[in-house]
Design an enzyme around this catalytic site. Sequence first.
Site, PDB file in Angstrom:
ATOM      1  N   GLU A 199     -27.184  69.795  38.577  1.00  0.00           N
ATOM      2  CA  GLU A 199     -27.254  68.488  39.234  1.00  0.00           C
ATOM      3  C   GLU A 199     -26.492  67.492  38.358  1.00  0.00           C
ATOM      4  O   GLU A 199     -25.880  66.556  38.846  1.00  0.00           O
ATOM      5  CB  GLU A 199     -28.717  68.070  39.370  1.00  0.00           C
ATOM      6  CG  GLU A 199     -28.966  67.063  40.475  1.00  0.00           C
ATOM      7  CD  GLU A 199     -29.262  65.678  39.937  1.00  0.00           C
ATOM      8  OE1 GLU A 199     -28.992  64.709  40.652  1.00  0.00           O
ATOM      9  OE2 GLU A 199     -29.743  65.560  38.818  1.00  0.00           O
TER      10      GLU A 199
ATOM     11  N   ARG B 197     -27.430  64.823  46.960  1.00  0.00           N
ATOM     12  CA  ARG B 197     -26.753  64.463  45.706  1.00  0.00           C
ATOM     13  C   ARG B 197     -25.227  64.491  45.829  1.00  0.00           C
ATOM     14  O   ARG B 197     -24.514  64.811  44.875  1.00  0.00           O
ATOM     15  CB  ARG B 197     -27.184  65.377  44.551  1.00  0.00           C
ATOM     16  CG  ARG B 197     -28.651  65.297  44.212  1.00  0.00           C
ATOM     17  CD  ARG B 197     -29.029  63.921  43.658  1.00  0.00           C
ATOM     18  NE  ARG B 197     -30.421  63.879  43.263  1.00  0.00           N
ATOM     19  CZ  ARG B 197     -31.418  63.515  44.082  1.00  0.00           C
ATOM     20  NH1 ARG B 197     -31.168  63.128  45.312  1.00  0.00           N
ATOM     21  NH2 ARG B 197     -32.661  63.500  43.665  1.00  0.00           N
TER      22      ARG B 197
ATOM     23  N   CYS C 176     -33.071  65.205  36.217  1.00  0.00           N
ATOM     24  CA  CYS C 176     -33.123  66.631  36.544  1.00  0.00           C
ATOM     25  C   CYS C 176     -31.785  67.285  36.215  1.00  0.00           C
ATOM     26  O   CYS C 176     -30.723  66.761  36.575  1.00  0.00           O
ATOM     27  CB  CYS C 176     -33.465  66.826  38.020  1.00  0.00           C
ATOM     28  SG  CYS C 176     -35.199  66.493  38.353  1.00  0.00           S
TER      29      CYS C 176
END
Length: 304
Positions: free
Chosen positions: A295, A175, A225
């Site tokens: 995230e 990420r 998420c």
Amino acid sequence: MARLSAHSIPDCEVRHNVPLAPYTTWGVGGCAKTLLAPRTADGLACAARRLQDEGAGFYVLGGGSNVLIADGAIETPVLLTTGVSGADAADCGDCVLVHCLPGTSVKGVLSMAVKNGWGGLEFAAGIPGTVGGALAGNSGTSAGSMSSVVEAVRTVEENGAVREWKEGSIGWGYRSCSLFNEGRRVALGVTFRLVQSDRASVVQAVKSAMKGRGYQPSASRTAGCVFKNPEGDSAGRLLDESGCKGLSVGGARVSYAHANFIESMADCTASDIMELAAMCRARVRDAFGVFLAFEIKTLGLADS
Ligand code: EPU
């Protein structure tokens, strides 16, 4: 920053006191004191340079599908990229190079790939947001991530210069994309390298990618998420096993379908989501001794 007038940047609309909630999938957040909404790549480059010259910082907002924006006034200028969209492709034999403007939706590029029978991007089925946001966050699933298909990136550097980054010079992490880890670089364009395939196989791969994620909430308003997976484990599992499913604060609720998703319901605010996320973190820390990092990106909020 000095108050910008509506026409002070070419090809870029400048607006004041703009509610940002409609630009996010959670549908929460306050008003931007100054919103710059370029309409072309040149307008985006000019707007980025102007903000870089001011030196006071700014936020880049794409599809708003992975961001939590604070309630109340957002003093920091916001640069909205969704007006700068479009993609074209160049055939290079066994591969296809697809050049995209940063505000192009991931869904739009995937539809183009499906229609033309180009493979490589199927993992992105169901990923919301823009190409620029997906690049900056190296969006993906267990089947792949942006890092596997990005061939080149065009940016406006902090000194205002335009620079081209080739695939080998970009560092990728879970990420994360090294180009956007810090500083005030802005993506001007992304080139994907896809492969010539056939439409039926691409359609099939897209269907199976969607099926594999069918357990995730899709009818409610979420931002995907909320927490990153800790190394070797799953945030969703840790949250689930510490009893987070169904917990709620105000208009925010942890999804019953997947514990790493927070759903926003009527009258939800950013502080409801922050408070709920803090409760979830505390439960996981108490049960497993693990700190879950966000995230999602936050805008105007301190992530403690
Ligand atoms: N699990 C639970 N309870 C839950 C959720 C998950 O026990 O409430 C368990 C699952 O049964 C499974 C494990 O945790 O054994 C992993 O769950 P899942 O397959 O749902 O994957 P994930 O690690 O939670 C990641 C990405 C998702 C991506 C999926 C599928 C992150 C933070 N999440 O989720 O990406 O869609 O894999 O590839 O990396 C996103 O980035 O926004 C996102 C949704």
